[in-house]
Design a protein around this motif. Structure first.
Motif, PDB file in Angstrom:
ATOM      1  N   UNK A   1       0.832  -1.196   0.000  1.00 37.06           N
ATOM      2  CA  UNK A   1       0.000   0.000   0.000  1.00 37.06           C
ATOM      3  C   UNK A   1       0.863   1.240   0.000  1.00 37.06           C
ATOM      4  N   UNK A   2       0.239   2.380   0.223  1.00 33.47           N
ATOM      5  CA  UNK A   2       0.974   3.631   0.214  1.00 33.47           C
ATOM      6  C   UNK A   2       1.796   3.751   1.499  1.00 33.47           C
ATOM      7  N   UNK A   3       3.052   4.231   1.400  1.00 30.82           N
ATOM      8  CA  UNK A   3       3.828   4.502   2.617  1.00 30.82           C
ATOM      9  C   UNK A   3       3.084   5.523   3.486  1.00 30.82           C
ATOM     10  N   UNK A   4       3.302   5.491   4.778  1.00 32.47           N
ATOM     11  CA  UNK A   4       2.548   6.335   5.717  1.00 32.47           C
ATOM     12  C   UNK A   4       2.612   7.834   5.391  1.00 32.47           C
ATOM     13  N   UNK A   5       3.794   8.413   5.071  1.00 32.08           N
ATOM     14  CA  UNK A   5       3.782   9.851   4.747  1.00 32.08           C
ATOM     15  C   UNK A   5       2.933  10.162   3.515  1.00 32.08           C
ATOM     16  N   UNK A   6       2.935   9.264   2.546  1.00 33.86           N
ATOM     17  CA  UNK A   6       2.145   9.451   1.331  1.00 33.86           C
ATOM     18  C   UNK A   6       0.661   9.320   1.653  1.00 33.86           C
TER      19      UNK A   6
ATOM     20  N   UNK B   1       0.853  10.949  -5.478  1.00 37.90           N
ATOM     21  CA  UNK B   1      -0.504  11.444  -5.230  1.00 37.90           C
ATOM     22  C   UNK B   1      -1.461  11.190  -6.384  1.00 37.90           C
ATOM     23  N   UNK B   2      -0.933  11.039  -7.596  1.00 38.58           N
ATOM     24  CA  UNK B   2      -1.810  10.958  -8.762  1.00 38.58           C
ATOM     25  C   UNK B   2      -2.190   9.537  -9.160  1.00 38.58           C
ATOM     26  N   UNK B   3      -1.597   8.528  -8.552  1.00 39.90           N
ATOM     27  CA  UNK B   3      -1.902   7.158  -8.969  1.00 39.90           C
ATOM     28  C   UNK B   3      -3.175   6.647  -8.306  1.00 39.90           C
ATOM     29  N   UNK B   4      -3.824   5.753  -9.000  1.00 42.12           N
ATOM     30  CA  UNK B   4      -5.023   5.119  -8.466  1.00 42.12           C
ATOM     31  C   UNK B   4      -6.297   5.831  -8.858  1.00 42.12           C
TER      32      UNK B   4
ATOM     33  N   UNK C   1      -5.959  14.207  -6.212  1.00 41.90           N
ATOM     34  CA  UNK C   1      -5.743  15.354  -7.089  1.00 41.90           C
ATOM     35  C   UNK C   1      -6.859  15.539  -8.111  1.00 41.90           C
ATOM     36  N   UNK C   2      -7.698  14.531  -8.286  1.00 45.67           N
ATOM     37  CA  UNK C   2      -8.776  14.609  -9.257  1.00 45.67           C
ATOM     38  C   UNK C   2      -9.759  15.707  -8.842  1.00 45.67           C
ATOM     39  N   UNK C   3      -9.952  16.689  -9.716  1.00 43.20           N
ATOM     40  CA  UNK C   3     -10.869  17.812  -9.510  1.00 43.20           C
ATOM     41  C   UNK C   3     -10.532  18.657  -8.281  1.00 43.20           C
ATOM     42  N   UNK C   4      -9.303  18.603  -7.806  1.00 42.31           N
ATOM     43  CA  UNK C   4      -8.892  19.419  -6.660  1.00 42.31           C
ATOM     44  C   UNK C   4      -8.457  20.792  -7.162  1.00 42.31           C
ATOM     45  N   UNK C   5      -9.074  21.876  -6.689  1.00 38.42           N
ATOM     46  CA  UNK C   5      -8.616  23.209  -7.090  1.00 38.42           C
ATOM     47  C   UNK C   5      -7.160  23.396  -6.660  1.00 38.42           C
TER      48      UNK C   5
END
Length: 176
Positions: free
Chosen positions: A112-117, A152-155, A160-164
């Protein structure tokens, strides 16, 4: 003093905002609060009774990411200055990407994603907006920022999807 001089144009740009102390914090290892904000756009916001669309001041939460890891980074200083001149209804939280490992999809697939990520993904998902400050390296963004964006952009559930998002920077002779 040098930061004040370099950020003067940025201050003039934000001169229409009320200058009051904003809450500035560095992201702890774990973030104590978590909230989900529903975003409304355009006429949907007016129909739904969204207070922001009706001109009512409500608190907004913005995550700020610096693309520079330098201790005396001017881009990090710019984000701190933006937090100081932000309206009182806005909280700007400076995220730390220095602990992100280099992107490797095998890590994500196995553990899974590392904790800071994972923590930054949660913060951005809960945020009303994202503010990124990056220096220019070789006519592009910095490597650490590119690495963070890769994580941040994977998955399908990318925060980040639709984030201003706003991108700012402090440049040298050629600018950012």
């Amino acid at each position: 003093e040098s930061v004040r001089h370099l950020t003067a144009p940025f201050s003039r740009t934000l001169s229409l905002l009320p200058i009051v102390p904003a809450r500035v914090s560095t992201v702890p290892a774990t973030r104590p609060r978590s909230r989900r904000v529903r975003r409304f756009h355009g006429t949907e916001a007016l129909r739904s009774g969204c207070k922001r669309a009706q001109g009512v001041a409500i608190e907004s939460y913005v995550v700020a990411i610096s693309g520079s890891l330098r201790r005396r980074s001017l881009n990090t200083a710019l984000l701190r200055h933006a937090a100081q001149v932000a309206p009182s209804t806005m909280t700007v939280e400076l995220a730390d990407i220095s602990e992100f490992p280099l992107y490797n999809s095998d890590i994500r697939d196995q553990a899974g994603f590392p904790e800071p990520v994972a923590e930054l993904r949660r913060m951005i998902r809960d945020a009303d907006g994202l503010l990124i400050a990056s220096p220019e390296y070789n006519h592009s963004m910095s490597g650490v920022l590119k690495n963070a964006i890769d994580w941040l952009s994977v998955g399908a559930d990318s925060p980040l999807t639709r984030e201003p998002t706003a991108l700012v920077g402090v440049g040298g002779r050629l600018g950012t």
